[in-house]
Design a protein around this motif. Structure first.
Motif, PDB file in Angstrom:
ATOM      1  N   VAL A 159      13.670   1.697  -4.877  1.00 44.17           N
ATOM      2  CA  VAL A 159      12.410   0.987  -4.640  1.00 44.17           C
ATOM      3  C   VAL A 159      11.753   0.756  -5.998  1.00 44.17           C
ATOM      4  CG1 VAL A 159      10.143   1.043  -3.555  1.00 44.17           C
ATOM      5  CG2 VAL A 159      12.130   1.992  -2.351  1.00 44.17           C
ATOM      6  N   ASN A 160      11.662  -0.515  -6.402  1.00 42.70           N
ATOM      7  CA  ASN A 160      11.075  -0.876  -7.691  1.00 42.70           C
ATOM      8  C   ASN A 160       9.647  -1.381  -7.507  1.00 42.70           C
ATOM      9  OD1 ASN A 160      13.397  -0.363  -9.276  1.00 42.70           O
ATOM     10  ND2 ASN A 160      14.264  -2.343  -8.709  1.00 42.70           N
ATOM     11  N   VAL A 161       8.705  -0.724  -8.167  1.00 43.99           N
ATOM     12  CA  VAL A 161       7.342  -1.236  -8.269  1.00 43.99           C
ATOM     13  C   VAL A 161       7.250  -1.920  -9.624  1.00 43.99           C
ATOM     14  CG1 VAL A 161       4.899  -0.672  -8.237  1.00 43.99           C
ATOM     15  CG2 VAL A 161       6.499   0.653  -6.840  1.00 43.99           C
ATOM     16  N   GLN A 162       6.921  -3.233  -9.621  1.00 42.63           N
ATOM     17  CA  GLN A 162       7.062  -4.043 -10.835  1.00 42.63           C
ATOM     18  C   GLN A 162       5.780  -4.818 -11.159  1.00 42.63           C
ATOM     19  OE1 GLN A 162      11.498  -5.598 -10.860  1.00 42.63           O
ATOM     20  NE2 GLN A 162      10.612  -6.067  -8.885  1.00 42.63           N
ATOM     21  N   PRO A 163       4.707  -4.155 -11.581  1.00 43.78           N
ATOM     22  CA  PRO A 163       3.470  -4.887 -11.889  1.00 43.78           C
ATOM     23  C   PRO A 163       3.651  -5.837 -13.069  1.00 43.78           C
ATOM     24  CG  PRO A 163       3.310  -2.604 -12.607  1.00 43.78           C
ATOM     25  CD  PRO A 163       4.572  -2.708 -11.814  1.00 43.78           C
ATOM     26  N   VAL A 164       3.100  -7.040 -12.924  1.00 47.43           N
ATOM     27  CA  VAL A 164       3.173  -8.074 -13.958  1.00 47.43           C
ATOM     28  C   VAL A 164       1.751  -8.440 -14.381  1.00 47.43           C
ATOM     29  CG1 VAL A 164       3.911 -10.432 -14.497  1.00 47.43           C
ATOM     30  CG2 VAL A 164       5.338  -8.985 -13.016  1.00 47.43           C
ATOM     31  N   PHE A 165       1.494  -8.373 -15.698  1.00 52.59           N
ATOM     32  CA  PHE A 165       0.166  -8.689 -16.223  1.00 52.59           C
ATOM     33  C   PHE A 165       0.302  -9.654 -17.395  1.00 52.59           C
ATOM     34  CE2 PHE A 165      -0.496  -4.605 -14.186  1.00 52.59           C
ATOM     35  CZ  PHE A 165      -1.726  -4.769 -13.543  1.00 52.59           C
ATOM     36  N   PRO A 166      -0.358 -10.826 -17.338  1.00 54.57           N
ATOM     37  CA  PRO A 166      -0.365 -11.740 -18.478  1.00 54.57           C
ATOM     38  C   PRO A 166      -1.604 -11.503 -19.359  1.00 54.57           C
ATOM     39  CG  PRO A 166      -1.190 -12.860 -16.537  1.00 54.57           C
ATOM     40  CD  PRO A 166      -0.918 -11.441 -16.121  1.00 54.57           C
ATOM     41  N   PHE A 167      -1.427 -11.682 -20.671  1.00 48.63           N
ATOM     42  CA  PHE A 167      -2.528 -11.556 -21.633  1.00 48.63           C
ATOM     43  C   PHE A 167      -2.520 -12.793 -22.515  1.00 48.63           C
ATOM     44  CE2 PHE A 167      -1.123  -7.279 -20.552  1.00 48.63           C
ATOM     45  CZ  PHE A 167      -2.322  -6.636 -20.250  1.00 48.63           C
TER      46      PHE A 167
END
Length: 270
Positions: free
Chosen positions: A45-53
């Motif tokens: 189970v992959n939790v993959q948060p993506v945040f752009p800056f």
């Protein structure tokens, strides 16, 4: 919204939770356990948060961190000794080891380009958190690249990286692994889409066969629960080529991937 959810370097915060289940997995080669069978399930189970800056008008940094929760079949030996005093394995006590795998952050530097093509490149790392068999025991790093073409209902592209170990447990094997993930998405009315997105890997340290090549596809839909946009998809992949360990293919024939992705679009500027 659906096309942004399918773009790994879109300027949108998202939190995907992805479950990969591979039934029919064998816990060890028959050279280790002659009674081992393809009767276990490997879960990741992959939790993959993506945040752009936004760095400037010309560059955006998109970070993606993969936090894997792993459930793998494992066993510990029940030992006895011969009349001569030599130890031997009476049986294997099998269990399912569950815990946190190696955490993998990646940073993509994305230039602002005109047209339908977008690219991103940057470093990727992996940090060992747990012990074997959940972790590689090695610190690894390498380059990553992604390219995305968006035109009409199509979102097409691919992601590739390669990581080498540079530190960690000296008793564990060195790491030299490549990941390739091509993706083809065709968007339909009302948020529905069909998708081809296999995760192909190569373990260059495996002297037998280190390739995993799945073949399959899936379907998904973007919809709202209240005001929250959500992307849900399910894929089925046949593992046409599987890695060998001790001369045996331990991975099951099929992997089912289910994903729920929470989308957080940027607020419009006033």
């Amino acid at each position: 919204m659906a096309k942004a959810a399918q773009n790994p370097i879109a300027s949108m915060i998202s939190i995907p939770i992805q479950w990969n289940a591979t039934p029919g997995t064998q816990w060890a080669p028959n050279s280790v356990d002659p009674d081992a069978k393809h009767d276990r399930v490997m879960n990741v189970v992959n939790v993959q948060p993506v945040f752009p800056f936004k760095l400037s008008d010309d560059w955006t940094l998109v970070t993606r961190t993969i936090v894997p929760f792993v459930g793998v079949p494992f066993a510990e030996p029940k030992l006895d000794v011969t009349p001569a005093g030599e130890p031997y394995v009476v049986r294997w006590n099998e269990e399912q080891r569950i815990g946190l795998g190696d955490i993998n952050p990646t940073g993509f530097f994305v230039p602002t380009l005109e047209g339908d093509f977008t690219v991103g490149f940057g470093p990727t790392f992996s940090a060992p958190i747990s012990k074997a068999p959940l972790s590689s025991g090695k610190w690894t790093a390498g380059p990553a690249f992604v390219g995305v073409y968006t035109k009409g209902p199509w979102v097409v592209g691919g992601l590739v990286n390669n990581m080498w170990s540079f530190a960690g447990d000296d008793d564990r094997a060195d790491v030299n692994k490549m990941l390739i993930q091509p993706f083809i998405n065709y968007n339909l009315p009302k948020g529905w889409y069909v998708s081809f997105s296999p995760i192909i890997t190569a373990d260059w340290e495996n002297e037998d066969n280190g390739w995993t090549v799945p073949v399959g596809a899936g379907v998904g839909r973007v919809f709202k629960v209240g005001k929250q946009p959500i992307n849900v998809s399910v894929h089925g992949y046949y593992n046409a080529i599987k890695p060998e360990i001790g001369g045996d293919e331990l991975m099951g024939d099929w992997t089912i991937r289910t994903q729920v992705q929470f989308l957080i679009p940027s607020a419009p500027k006033k």
